[in-house]
Design a protein around this motif. Sequence first.
Motif, PDB file in Angstrom:
ATOM      1  N   ALA A  95       9.976  -6.513   3.888  1.00  0.00           N
ATOM      2  CA  ALA A  95      10.910  -5.448   3.524  1.00  0.00           C
ATOM      3  C   ALA A  95      10.442  -4.127   4.139  1.00  0.00           C
ATOM      4  CB  ALA A  95      11.009  -5.331   2.009  1.00  0.00           C
ATOM      5  N   LYS A  96       9.126  -3.876   4.086  1.00  0.00           N
ATOM      6  CA  LYS A  96       8.589  -2.658   4.692  1.00  0.00           C
ATOM      7  C   LYS A  96       8.738  -2.700   6.212  1.00  0.00           C
ATOM      8  CE  LYS A  96       4.536   0.334   5.016  1.00  0.00           C
ATOM      9  NZ  LYS A  96       3.118   0.567   4.634  1.00  0.00           N
ATOM     10  N   ALA A  97       8.560  -3.898   6.786  1.00  0.00           N
ATOM     11  CA  ALA A  97       8.719  -4.042   8.235  1.00  0.00           C
ATOM     12  C   ALA A  97      10.130  -3.674   8.669  1.00  0.00           C
ATOM     13  CB  ALA A  97       8.397  -5.481   8.655  1.00  0.00           C
ATOM     14  N   ALA A 130       3.556  -2.711   9.560  1.00  0.00           N
ATOM     15  CA  ALA A 130       3.817  -3.869   8.698  1.00  0.00           C
ATOM     16  C   ALA A 130       4.517  -5.003   9.439  1.00  0.00           C
ATOM     17  CB  ALA A 130       4.663  -3.445   7.500  1.00  0.00           C
ATOM     18  N   GLU A 178      12.075  -1.611   7.163  1.00  0.00           N
ATOM     19  CA  GLU A 178      12.175  -0.152   7.041  1.00  0.00           C
ATOM     20  C   GLU A 178      11.552   0.528   8.257  1.00  0.00           C
ATOM     21  OE1 GLU A 178      10.303   0.893   3.400  1.00  0.00           O
ATOM     22  OE2 GLU A 178      11.839  -0.018   2.124  1.00  0.00           O
ATOM     23  N   GLN A 179      10.439  -0.015   8.754  1.00  0.00           N
ATOM     24  CA  GLN A 179       9.777   0.570   9.917  1.00  0.00           C
ATOM     25  C   GLN A 179      10.610   0.373  11.181  1.00  0.00           C
ATOM     26  OE1 GLN A 179       5.776  -1.080   9.947  1.00  0.00           O
ATOM     27  NE2 GLN A 179       5.006   0.603   8.692  1.00  0.00           N
ATOM     28  N   ASN A 184      10.838  -9.102  15.699  1.00  0.00           N
ATOM     29  CA  ASN A 184      11.464  -7.784  15.700  1.00  0.00           C
ATOM     30  C   ASN A 184      12.644  -7.742  16.664  1.00  0.00           C
ATOM     31  OD1 ASN A 184       9.266  -6.691  13.961  1.00  0.00           O
ATOM     32  ND2 ASN A 184       8.073  -7.246  15.755  1.00  0.00           N
ATOM     33  N   ALA A 236       7.486  -8.609   0.381  1.00  0.00           N
ATOM     34  CA  ALA A 236       7.332  -7.158   0.251  1.00  0.00           C
ATOM     35  C   ALA A 236       6.947  -6.550   1.597  1.00  0.00           C
ATOM     36  CB  ALA A 236       6.276  -6.833  -0.807  1.00  0.00           C
ATOM     37  N   ARG A 237       6.053  -7.216   2.311  1.00  0.00           N
ATOM     38  CA  ARG A 237       5.651  -6.717   3.633  1.00  0.00           C
ATOM     39  C   ARG A 237       6.831  -6.749   4.594  1.00  0.00           C
ATOM     40  NH1 ARG A 237       1.542  -9.713   7.907  1.00  0.00           N
ATOM     41  NH2 ARG A 237       2.311  -8.566   9.733  1.00  0.00           N
ATOM     42  N   GLY A 288      -1.385   0.456   9.681  1.00  0.00           N
ATOM     43  CA  GLY A 288      -0.132   0.796   9.021  1.00  0.00           C
ATOM     44  C   GLY A 288       1.123   0.089   9.493  1.00  0.00           C
ATOM     45  N   GLU A 312       2.826   6.542  10.859  1.00  0.00           N
ATOM     46  CA  GLU A 312       1.938   5.969   9.842  1.00  0.00           C
ATOM     47  C   GLU A 312       0.554   6.596   9.878  1.00  0.00           C
ATOM     48  OE1 GLU A 312       2.510   3.825   7.391  1.00  0.00           O
ATOM     49  OE2 GLU A 312       4.632   3.628   7.900  1.00  0.00           O
TER      50      GLU A 312
END
Length: 336
Positions: free
Chosen positions: A300-302, A212, A304-305, A85, A297-298, A210, A150
């Motif tokens: 991509a959500k990460a 990701a 976004e978070q 991150n 997919a995970r 929640g 979340e």
Amino acid sequence: MLRFISKLAVVPAVLASTIAMAEVKVPFTLDWKFEGPSAPYFLAIDNGHFAAEDLSVEISPGQGSLDAIPKVATGAYPVGFADINSLVKFLDQNPGAPVTAVMVIYDKPPFAIVGRKSQGISSVADLEGSVLGAPPPDGAWAQFPVFAIENNLDMSKIKVEPVGFPTREPMLAEGKVDSVTGYSFSSYLNLVRLGVPEEDLTTLLMADYGLALYGNVIIANTDYAEENPEVITGFLRAIAKGVIDANADPEAGAKAVIARNPAGDVELEAWRLKLAMQDSILTDYVMENGLGDIDQARFAKALEQIAITYEFKNTPDASKIFTSAYLPEDSALTME
């Protein structure tokens, strides 16, 4: 006859010298000091996994992920260990920097809230109406807003008490706060050492509620990796074997760490290693799919978070942040 034997005795020495000269030196920087979770890397040295790849690896401690990433980006180190991150944000702020993630180690980040049941913390919902101790620079605290969203937590109902790293767990042990943010395998052990009964502790791993995000990864200088792909792949193969060794014998892993950090404690670091394996490394996903890769997919959500608490200057490109191109294709990454 003696002279003949003497000449033969020279041959192994010459061969050993040739082999040693053939080994590629690979400096490797960690994100933090030598503790239990770094055991796989030291076991990869001690058990000959790096040597089997013709690599000579020297490991250096770090001062946090923000320290490791620029070290690799500048080429001071070809490989390092860092929070993905932090890498996402670094690449957003330094477009085109020659650094990328090449292997996931913490499939689940250790970001957690650790609370005491005796102070009313048994579930996520219990955080409302409580006092949460959080060091402002803490990585887990940085993710708390996403965790709160979340889980539909009302932040106005949580009193956040800024605390220092040295006082975080003591304040919880003394009952001055009800829970703290921190790394699951560090805050938990620190509290046990302070005399808090294990049965009184509640560990809420954000990844189970929640979040990701991925955690720490092996990063590589992209220029070096493109010029030396076999070195990076061999390095990752050796690390995977080190992970397997550390899981099979945590005490041996802890001893390998303490050999480099004599101020530590074998029993404590073996325990910390077990918790890291259980919570962050050998997850259900890893046991089923193998070590090192990501789920697109995970991820991509990460991303976004991350955008919830961080304003991107550029649209993040997942392919620039992580690549599986250097992961070994053999069974080295298979967990059993």
